[in-house]
Design an enzyme around this catalytic site. Structure first.
Site, PDB file in Angstrom:
ATOM      1  N   ARG A 163       0.842  -1.218   0.000  1.00  0.00           N
ATOM      2  CA  ARG A 163       0.000   0.000   0.000  1.00  0.00           C
ATOM      3  C   ARG A 163       0.869   1.257   0.000  1.00  0.00           C
ATOM      4  O   ARG A 163       0.566   2.245   0.650  1.00  0.00           O
ATOM      5  CB  ARG A 163      -0.960   0.021   1.209  1.00  0.00           C
ATOM      6  CG  ARG A 163      -1.869  -1.174   1.313  1.00  0.00           C
ATOM      7  CD  ARG A 163      -2.910  -1.233   0.192  1.00  0.00           C
ATOM      8  NE  ARG A 163      -3.656  -2.474   0.267  1.00  0.00           N
ATOM      9  CZ  ARG A 163      -3.308  -3.587  -0.373  1.00  0.00           C
ATOM     10  NH1 ARG A 163      -2.232  -3.616  -1.136  1.00  0.00           N
ATOM     11  NH2 ARG A 163      -4.046  -4.676  -0.269  1.00  0.00           N
ATOM     12  N   SER A 238     -11.576  -1.241   2.983  1.00  0.00           N
ATOM     13  CA  SER A 238     -10.761  -1.471   4.179  1.00  0.00           C
ATOM     14  C   SER A 238     -10.234  -0.151   4.728  1.00  0.00           C
ATOM     15  O   SER A 238      -9.561   0.584   4.020  1.00  0.00           O
ATOM     16  CB  SER A 238      -9.582  -2.380   3.849  1.00  0.00           C
ATOM     17  OG  SER A 238     -10.048  -3.617   3.384  1.00  0.00           O
ATOM     18  N   GLU A 334      -5.503   2.916   6.407  1.00  0.00           N
ATOM     19  CA  GLU A 334      -5.152   2.835   4.976  1.00  0.00           C
ATOM     20  C   GLU A 334      -5.757   4.030   4.255  1.00  0.00           C
ATOM     21  O   GLU A 334      -5.247   4.512   3.254  1.00  0.00           O
ATOM     22  CB  GLU A 334      -5.701   1.532   4.408  1.00  0.00           C
ATOM     23  CG  GLU A 334      -5.305   1.256   2.987  1.00  0.00           C
ATOM     24  CD  GLU A 334      -5.757  -0.118   2.505  1.00  0.00           C
ATOM     25  OE1 GLU A 334      -6.188  -0.199   1.339  1.00  0.00           O
ATOM     26  OE2 GLU A 334      -5.689  -1.094   3.268  1.00  0.00           O
TER      27      GLU A 334
END
Length: 338
Positions: A163, A238, A334
């Site tokens: 990520r 998420s 995130e």
């Protein structure tokens, strides 16, 4: 004529469905328009908006919001085995995946139904079910915000991590990605069903030799069973990253919590599912006014109607501190908190 609007509502431009206002707003549809807006508003604060799927708005945006709405998909080159496809930044990611599958091009099927637009996928190095953008991305074109110069970043120049990319680190807020080029397979597709959920979904349907379309269908079924549709229930997928721990640190925690799930990432590191931690901490399905944690997937924070970004942020901070107290593990968001 490029139209700039004042006091513009961003409620329909973020997947959490949060009411926030942009001081000014403009949508751009091609590179000359984008370059012109950047040039004419050089001294002003700017906020770049893609699909609005990876952000939590906690306040109004006191800046010129530039919505990247560049469209188009084209084949640059192909041979018997591979095709090189260029996709413009404003295309919806899942619609692009569907397009690749309709041509029997393989490589993106495991990332079906991820929300957002194509332009932001390299920033996050998005991934799902054992596949990441870095596995198929050849390069991306980007415009430098201050000089309007175009630059092509190769895969290796993007410094991809979990990520993570150069666009979140050394080049943060310096460039706007305008198009992404992918190398996809035309035959001998690499079928990736390593994740247990995919295997069990295929088995349920009696599929022994899955096609890339079968894998995509399985991923879509799994995601729909766990993740709410942002059009029906505001969310951004998420909310947290799965924490990666040194094995030496993890072993101490694991002795205390032997039932803790984990995946080996390297010889020295393991990944712990953040969803499992959140569930064990008792947050799954919990609601705090209009903000809450989804009943089917603890990684997903949701807006039940009129939650503010601050209320959703407060829930996320409560989760983080509880997990740190209980397990000694820090979980990171995130989602970009604005």
């Amino acid at each position: 004529m490029i139209k700039i609007q004042s006091h513009f509502s961003l409620k329909n431009y973020n997947t959490f469905g949060i009411e926030a206002q942009a001081k000014q707003f403009v949508a751009v549809h091609n590179i000359p328009e984008l370059a012109s807006v950047l040039q004419q508003h050089k001294e002003e604060k700017k906020f770049i908006l893609g699909g609005g799927s990876n952000m939590l708005l906690t306040q109004d945006i006191d800046a010129l919001v530039i919505h990247i709405d560049l469209k188009g998909i084209k084949i640059l080159d192909e041979n018997e085995d591979f095709v090189f496809v260029e996709c413009q930044a404003g295309e919806n990611w899942h619609e692009f995946v569907v397009w690749t599958l309709s041509h029997n091009y393989g490589g993106l099927e495991n990332m079906s139904l991820i929300p957002g637009n194509v332009g932001t996928t390299p920033v996050q190095n998005i991934g799902a079910y054992g596949t990441e953008i870095k596995d198929t991305m050849v390069s991306c074109d980007a415009i430098k915000i201050d000089s309007q110069q175009m630059k092509t970043f190769t895969n290796s120049e993007c410094h991809f991590g979990y990520r993570e990319s150069i666009f979140k680190q050394a080049e943060k807020d310096q460039y706007i990605i305008t198009a992404v080029v992918f190398q996809l397979t035309k035959r001998h597709h690499k079928i990736n069903t390593a994740y247990g959920d995919i295997q069990s979904e295929l088995a349920k349907n009696g599929i022994i030799n899955p096609t890339i379309q079968d894998v995509s269908n399985a991923v879509i079924t799994i995601r729909q069973s766990k993740l709410p549709d942002p059009k029906e229930l505001g969310n951004s997928g998420s909310f947290f990253k799965n924490p990666i721990l040194l094995k030496t640190d993890f072993e101490k925690i694991h002795q205390q919590f032997p039932e803790m799930k984990f995946y080996e990432v390297s010889k020295t590191e393991v990944k712990v599912p953040a969803g499992w931690l959140i569930e064990q901490a008792g947050f799954k399905g919990k609601r705090f006014g209009d903000a809450g944690v989804h009943k089917n997937q603890a990684l997903v924070l949701v807006n039940y109607g009129n939650a503010t970004g601050q209320e959703i942020l407060a829930v996320s901070k409560d989760i983080q501190s509880t997990i740190y107290e209980k397990f000694g593990i820090h979980i990171e968001a995130e989602v970009n908190v604005i």
